[in-house]
Design a protein around this motif. Structure first.
Motif, mmCIF file in Angstrom:
data_model
loop_
_atom_site.group_PDB
_atom_site.id
_atom_site.type_symbol
_atom_site.label_atom_id
_atom_site.label_comp_id
_atom_site.label_asym_id
_atom_site.label_seq_id
_atom_site.Cartn_x
_atom_site.Cartn_y
_atom_site.Cartn_z
ATOM 1 N N SER A 42 0.848 -1.198 0.000
ATOM 2 C CA SER A 42 0.000 0.000 0.000
ATOM 3 C C SER A 42 0.878 1.241 0.000
ATOM 4 O O SER A 42 1.918 1.296 0.654
ATOM 5 N N GLY A 43 0.464 2.224 -0.769
ATOM 6 C CA GLY A 43 1.224 3.454 -0.876
ATOM 7 C C GLY A 43 2.256 3.410 -1.986
ATOM 8 O O GLY A 43 2.908 4.408 -2.263
ATOM 9 N N GLN A 44 2.421 2.268 -2.625
ATOM 10 C CA GLN A 44 3.365 2.150 -3.734
ATOM 11 C C GLN A 44 2.614 2.182 -5.051
ATOM 12 O O GLN A 44 1.425 1.894 -5.113
ATOM 13 N N ASN A 45 3.314 2.510 -6.088
ATOM 14 C CA ASN A 45 2.717 2.586 -7.413
ATOM 15 C C ASN A 45 3.085 1.318 -8.177
ATOM 16 O O ASN A 45 4.027 1.301 -8.962
ATOM 17 N N ASN A 46 2.357 0.230 -7.878
ATOM 18 C CA ASN A 46 2.636 -1.025 -8.552
ATOM 19 C C ASN A 46 1.343 -1.765 -8.887
ATOM 20 O O ASN A 46 0.252 -1.334 -8.529
ATOM 21 N N ARG A 47 1.489 -2.874 -9.579
ATOM 22 C CA ARG A 47 0.338 -3.635 -10.060
ATOM 23 C C ARG A 47 -0.508 -4.192 -8.916
ATOM 24 O O ARG A 47 -1.740 -4.191 -8.980
ATOM 25 N N PHE A 77 3.993 -18.397 -7.956
ATOM 26 C CA PHE A 77 3.950 -19.716 -8.573
ATOM 27 C C PHE A 77 4.543 -19.676 -9.976
ATOM 28 O O PHE A 77 5.320 -20.553 -10.361
ATOM 29 N N ASN A 78 4.186 -18.637 -10.746
ATOM 30 C CA ASN A 78 4.721 -18.530 -12.105
ATOM 31 C C ASN A 78 6.227 -18.278 -12.113
ATOM 32 O O ASN A 78 6.924 -18.759 -13.007
ATOM 33 N N ILE A 79 6.724 -17.540 -11.122
ATOM 34 C CA ILE A 79 8.170 -17.328 -11.012
ATOM 35 C C ILE A 79 8.866 -18.660 -10.731
ATOM 36 O O ILE A 79 9.890 -18.992 -11.345
ATOM 37 N N LEU A 80 8.307 -19.451 -9.811
ATOM 38 C CA LEU A 80 8.897 -20.736 -9.479
ATOM 39 C C LEU A 80 8.801 -21.724 -10.651
ATOM 40 O O LEU A 80 9.707 -22.516 -10.884
ATOM 41 N N LYS A 81 7.702 -21.671 -11.375
ATOM 42 C CA LYS A 81 7.485 -22.601 -12.483
ATOM 43 C C LYS A 81 8.403 -22.304 -13.668
ATOM 44 O O LYS A 81 9.003 -23.216 -14.240
ATOM 45 N N THR A 82 8.514 -21.021 -14.030
ATOM 46 C CA THR A 82 9.289 -20.667 -15.212
ATOM 47 C C THR A 82 10.745 -20.339 -14.908
ATOM 48 O O THR A 82 11.598 -20.443 -15.787
ATOM 49 N N GLY A 83 11.041 -19.916 -13.684
ATOM 50 C CA GLY A 83 12.399 -19.549 -13.326
ATOM 51 C C GLY A 83 12.803 -18.169 -13.815
ATOM 52 O O GLY A 83 13.958 -17.769 -13.682
ATOM 53 N N GLU A 84 11.869 -17.429 -14.388
ATOM 54 C CA GLU A 84 12.161 -16.085 -14.874
ATOM 55 C C GLU A 84 11.943 -15.068 -13.761
ATOM 56 O O GLU A 84 11.043 -15.232 -12.941
ATOM 57 N N PRO A 85 12.725 -13.981 -13.742
ATOM 58 C CA PRO A 85 12.520 -12.961 -12.715
ATOM 59 C C PRO A 85 11.215 -12.201 -12.947
ATOM 60 O O PRO A 85 10.704 -12.142 -14.067
ATOM 61 N N GLN A 87 8.738 -9.279 -13.596
ATOM 62 C CA GLN A 87 8.738 -8.009 -14.314
ATOM 63 C C GLN A 87 7.527 -7.203 -13.849
ATOM 64 O O GLN A 87 6.390 -7.607 -14.079
ATOM 65 N N GLU A 88 7.762 -6.085 -13.187
ATOM 66 C CA GLU A 88 6.659 -5.237 -12.719
ATOM 67 C C GLU A 88 5.972 -4.610 -13.929
ATOM 68 O O GLU A 88 6.605 -3.989 -14.772
ATOM 69 N N LEU A 89 4.649 -4.787 -14.011
ATOM 70 C CA LEU A 89 3.890 -4.295 -15.149
ATOM 71 C C LEU A 89 3.390 -2.867 -14.947
ATOM 72 O O LEU A 89 2.969 -2.223 -15.893
ATOM 73 N N GLY A 90 3.396 -2.391 -13.726
ATOM 74 C CA GLY A 90 2.983 -1.023 -13.451
ATOM 75 C C GLY A 90 1.528 -0.931 -13.029
ATOM 76 O O GLY A 90 0.727 -1.841 -13.246
#
Length: 124
Positions: A42-47, A77-85, A87-90
Motif C-alpha cells: 500500500s502506498g506504492q505505485n505497482n500492479r 507460482f509462475n516465477i517458481l514454475k518458469t524460473g524467470e525474474p 517483471q513489474e507491469l505497473g
C-alpha cells in the motif's frame, strides 16, 4: 497453490444465483504472509496495489486484500514454475490492456466490413 494457502476464489452458484462464500481453510502461516505482503504494497505505485484498490472499490476492503493475496501467490507460482525474474507491469497495466481490447475490437469490426469513424465512438 492458492487453494492450498486458502485464498482461492469461491464458486457458490446455484440456479443462476451467485452467493457469497468464505475463503477455504488453508495454511494459516502462508495466508498471513501473503496478506501482509499485500498490505506492505500500500502506498506504492505497482500492479498489486492497483489491483487491490480496483477490487476494494467494488467488493470491500477484505475481499480486495484476499484477491490481491491470490494475485501475489499466482505471481510467485509462475516465477517458481518458469524460473524467470518478476517483471513489474505497473499500476496502469489494466488500463493498457483495456485499451488494447478496444483497439482489437475495432480492427475486428473493420475486418468484418463495418465502417468505424471517430464520430461513432463515445467521448468521455
Amino acid at each position: 497453490m492458492a487453494s492450498w494457502v486458502g485464498v482461492s476464489p469461491g464458486n457458490n452458484e446455484s440456479a443462476g444465483k451467485k452467493n457469497s462464500s468464505k475463503t477455504t481453510k488453508g495454511n494459516k502461516a502462508l495466508k498471513t504472509m501473503a496478506v501482509e505482503c499485500v498490505l506492505g504494497t500500500s502506498g506504492q505505485n505497482n500492479r498489486i496495489n492497483a489491483h487491490r484498490k480496483r477490487i476494494t472499490k467494488r467488493q470491500g476492503k477484505k475481499k480486495g486484500t484476499i484477491a490481491s493475496a491470490h494475485l501475489i501467490l499466482t505471481i510467485a507460482f509462475n516465477i517458481l514454475k518458469t524460473g524467470e525474474p518478476y517483471q513489474e507491469l505497473g499500476a496502469n497495466y489494466m488500463k493498457k490492456e483495456q485499451k488494447n481490447k478496444e483497439l482489437k475490437m475495432i480492427e475486428y469490426l473493420k475486418r468484418k466490413g463495418y465502417n468505424i469513424s471517430p464520430s461513432d465512438q463515445k467521448t468521455a
